[in-house]
Design a protein around this motif. Structure first.
Motif, PDB file in Angstrom:
ATOM      1  N   SER A 108       0.825  -1.213   0.000  1.00 16.84           N
ATOM      2  CA  SER A 108       0.000   0.000   0.000  1.00 16.84           C
ATOM      3  C   SER A 108       0.853   1.255   0.000  1.00 16.84           C
ATOM      4  CB  SER A 108      -0.905   0.007   1.235  1.00 16.84           C
ATOM      5  OG  SER A 108      -0.118   0.109   2.420  1.00 16.84           O
ATOM      6  N   ASN A 109       2.134   1.101   0.399  1.00 21.40           N
ATOM      7  CA  ASN A 109       3.077   2.229   0.481  1.00 21.40           C
ATOM      8  C   ASN A 109       2.666   3.270   1.526  1.00 21.40           C
ATOM      9  OD1 ASN A 109       4.815   1.243  -1.529  1.00 21.40           O
ATOM     10  ND2 ASN A 109       3.549   2.127  -3.148  1.00 21.40           N
ATOM     11  N   LEU A 110       1.841   2.862   2.481  1.00 21.08           N
ATOM     12  CA  LEU A 110       1.455   3.762   3.571  1.00 21.08           C
ATOM     13  C   LEU A 110       2.410   3.570   4.741  1.00 21.08           C
ATOM     14  CD1 LEU A 110      -2.432   3.292   3.507  1.00 21.08           C
ATOM     15  CD2 LEU A 110      -1.082   5.108   2.442  1.00 21.08           C
ATOM     16  N   GLY A 111       2.869   4.674   5.327  1.00 23.66           N
ATOM     17  CA  GLY A 111       3.793   4.608   6.450  1.00 23.66           C
ATOM     18  C   GLY A 111       3.110   4.136   7.722  1.00 23.66           C
ATOM     19  N   PRO A 112       3.882   3.697   8.721  1.00 23.42           N
ATOM     20  CA  PRO A 112       3.303   3.148   9.952  1.00 23.42           C
ATOM     21  C   PRO A 112       2.475   4.133  10.763  1.00 23.42           C
ATOM     22  CG  PRO A 112       5.670   3.477  10.188  1.00 23.42           C
ATOM     23  CD  PRO A 112       5.359   3.662   8.742  1.00 23.42           C
ATOM     24  N   THR A 113       2.692   5.412  10.546  1.00 24.04           N
ATOM     25  CA  THR A 113       1.909   6.414  11.289  1.00 24.04           C
ATOM     26  C   THR A 113       0.785   7.005  10.439  1.00 24.04           C
ATOM     27  OG1 THR A 113       3.447   8.184  10.651  1.00 24.04           O
ATOM     28  CG2 THR A 113       3.900   7.033  12.723  1.00 24.04           C
ATOM     29  N   ASN A 114       0.617   6.517   9.232  1.00 24.44           N
ATOM     30  CA  ASN A 114      -0.437   7.035   8.367  1.00 24.44           C
ATOM     31  C   ASN A 114      -1.806   6.716   8.968  1.00 24.44           C
ATOM     32  OD1 ASN A 114      -2.490   6.633   6.033  1.00 24.44           O
ATOM     33  ND2 ASN A 114      -0.833   7.780   5.074  1.00 24.44           N
ATOM     34  N   PRO A 115      -2.664   7.716   9.145  1.00 28.43           N
ATOM     35  CA  PRO A 115      -3.982   7.493   9.765  1.00 28.43           C
ATOM     36  C   PRO A 115      -4.820   6.450   9.036  1.00 28.43           C
ATOM     37  CG  PRO A 115      -3.501   9.833   9.648  1.00 28.43           C
ATOM     38  CD  PRO A 115      -2.447   9.149   8.839  1.00 28.43           C
ATOM     39  N   LEU A 117      -3.716   3.849   7.322  1.00 28.09           N
ATOM     40  CA  LEU A 117      -3.192   2.516   7.626  1.00 28.09           C
ATOM     41  C   LEU A 117      -3.559   2.102   9.044  1.00 28.09           C
ATOM     42  CD1 LEU A 117      -1.516   0.052   6.844  1.00 28.09           C
ATOM     43  CD2 LEU A 117       0.520   1.275   7.650  1.00 28.09           C
ATOM     44  N   VAL A 118      -3.447   3.043   9.981  1.00 18.82           N
ATOM     45  CA  VAL A 118      -3.791   2.736  11.377  1.00 18.82           C
ATOM     46  C   VAL A 118      -5.248   2.304  11.474  1.00 18.82           C
ATOM     47  CG1 VAL A 118      -4.052   3.702  13.680  1.00 18.82           C
ATOM     48  CG2 VAL A 118      -2.027   4.262  12.328  1.00 18.82           C
ATOM     49  N   VAL A 144      -3.138  -8.730  10.162  1.00 18.32           N
ATOM     50  CA  VAL A 144      -3.720  -7.408   9.889  1.00 18.32           C
ATOM     51  C   VAL A 144      -2.844  -6.539   8.996  1.00 18.32           C
ATOM     52  CG1 VAL A 144      -5.059  -7.393  12.017  1.00 18.32           C
ATOM     53  CG2 VAL A 144      -2.734  -6.482  12.028  1.00 18.32           C
ATOM     54  N   THR A 145      -1.678  -7.044   8.590  1.00 15.76           N
ATOM     55  CA  THR A 145      -0.783  -6.275   7.725  1.00 15.76           C
ATOM     56  C   THR A 145      -0.418  -7.094   6.495  1.00 15.76           C
ATOM     57  OG1 THR A 145       1.153  -7.059   8.965  1.00 15.76           O
ATOM     58  CG2 THR A 145       0.224  -4.938   9.603  1.00 15.76           C
ATOM     59  N   ALA A 146      -0.312  -6.413   5.358  1.00 11.97           N
ATOM     60  CA  ALA A 146       0.054  -7.079   4.109  1.00 11.97           C
ATOM     61  C   ALA A 146       1.573  -7.127   3.972  1.00 11.97           C
ATOM     62  CB  ALA A 146      -0.550  -6.334   2.922  1.00 11.97           C
ATOM     63  N   SER A 147       2.049  -8.060   3.174  1.00 11.85           N
ATOM     64  CA  SER A 147       3.482  -8.148   2.906  1.00 11.85           C
ATOM     65  C   SER A 147       3.872  -7.126   1.854  1.00 11.85           C
ATOM     66  CB  SER A 147       3.839  -9.552   2.408  1.00 11.85           C
ATOM     67  OG  SER A 147       3.219  -9.812   1.160  1.00 11.85           O
ATOM     68  N   GLY A 148       5.162  -6.908   1.667  1.00 15.32           N
ATOM     69  CA  GLY A 148       5.627  -5.937   0.687  1.00 15.32           C
ATOM     70  C   GLY A 148       5.216  -6.282  -0.732  1.00 15.32           C
ATOM     71  N   SER A 149       5.195  -7.570  -1.048  1.00 12.65           N
ATOM     72  CA  SER A 149       4.812  -7.994  -2.397  1.00 12.65           C
ATOM     73  C   SER A 149       3.309  -8.148  -2.546  1.00 12.65           C
ATOM     74  CB  SER A 149       5.478  -9.333  -2.736  1.00 12.65           C
ATOM     75  OG  SER A 149       4.941 -10.373  -1.929  1.00 12.65           O
ATOM     76  N   GLY A 150       2.618  -8.381  -1.435  1.00 11.13           N
ATOM     77  CA  GLY A 150       1.190  -8.666  -1.505  1.00 11.13           C
ATOM     78  C   GLY A 150       0.905 -10.083  -1.937  1.00 11.13           C
ATOM     79  N   LEU A 151       1.964 -10.906  -2.078  1.00  7.29           N
ATOM     80  CA  LEU A 151       1.808 -12.265  -2.580  1.00  7.29           C
ATOM     81  C   LEU A 151       2.371 -13.300  -1.615  1.00  7.29           C
ATOM     82  CD1 LEU A 151       3.005 -11.609  -6.264  1.00  7.29           C
ATOM     83  CD2 LEU A 151       0.658 -11.574  -5.403  1.00  7.29           C
ATOM     84  N   ASP A 152       2.602 -12.919  -0.373  1.00 11.07           N
ATOM     85  CA  ASP A 152       3.201 -13.823   0.612  1.00 11.07           C
ATOM     86  C   ASP A 152       2.339 -15.066   0.794  1.00 11.07           C
ATOM     87  OD1 ASP A 152       4.516 -15.018   2.676  1.00 11.07           O
ATOM     88  OD2 ASP A 152       4.450 -13.315   4.035  1.00 11.07           O
TER      89      ASP A 152
END
Length: 213
Positions: A108-115, A117-118, A144-152
């Protein structure tokens, strides 16, 4: 002038022969040799680590996939497919509209503090907890979190374990037997110390199908 022309012709012919030889060697012989070695020594990996059931390819052990119920209206892009309670579920995926799209691999390229994503993580935690009948505090991060590839293709043993009772209930199976399947399909750390233990969702679900008959 004639000598100069002949010398140029010889050089051109030598260059053409070199081009033809290199084209055959690097464009035909070498690729065929690599393909042949791959097919002979690493057949499964060379063909994408395909997983077959009853002679039919059902996926790849390297790529995750959804295990959802059929949509009520497949042509409605706004309808969200619901997870099938009879199967172990993979981690979320941001690859494509419905996830696990190999043509749209990515995060998603959203940072960990992005509202956004939270909020998404909090919503997922609530949904996973309700779906599996556990406390939100028992929901692991990979649920609750996706992997970097989205294909894990893998999930953590912790995520697999909180799904055991739900799967067993949906299939009328003994939870202990389903839990044993998870244990049998848990891979340890690479070389004993690299990474974390994982469970391949596709392989686990194939074993589950065989157990359920």
């Amino acid at each position: 002038m004639n000598n100069s022309f002949r010398n140029s012709a010889r050089l051109a012919w030598a260059a053409l022969r070199a081009l033809l030889v290199l084209t055959v060697v690097t464009g035909v012989i070498y690729p065929l040799a690599v393909w042949g070695v791959g097919q002979a020594a690493f057949n499964n990996k060379a063909n994408g680590s395909q997983v077959k059931v009853d002679g039919r390819v059902v996926g790849s052990s390297l790529l995750g996939q959804n295990f959802n119920l059929p949509k009520k209206n497949p042509n409605d892009p706004k309808e969200t497919a619901q997870p099938d309670p009879r199967w172990f579920q993979p981690r979320p995926s941001a690859a494509g509209t419905d996830g696990y799209d190999t043509t749209a691999s990515g995060a998603s390229n959203l940072g960990p503090t992005n509202p956004q994503l939270v909020q998404t993580v909090n919503d997922r935690r609530k949904q996973v907890a309700e779906f599996n009948g556990v406390s939100p505090s028992a929901v692991p991060v990979d649920a609750v979190t996706a992997s970097g590839s989205g294909l894990d293709p893998d999930i953590s043993p912790e995520y697999a374990k909180i799904q055991v009772n739900r799967v067993a209930k949906a299939r009328h199976l003994d939870p202990a037997k389903v839990a044993q399947l998870v244990a049998d399909h848990t891979d340890g750390r690479q070389l004993g110390f690299l990474g974390n233990p994982t469970v391949n969702v596709l392989e686990l679900n194939i074993a589950l199908r065989q157990l359920a008959g």
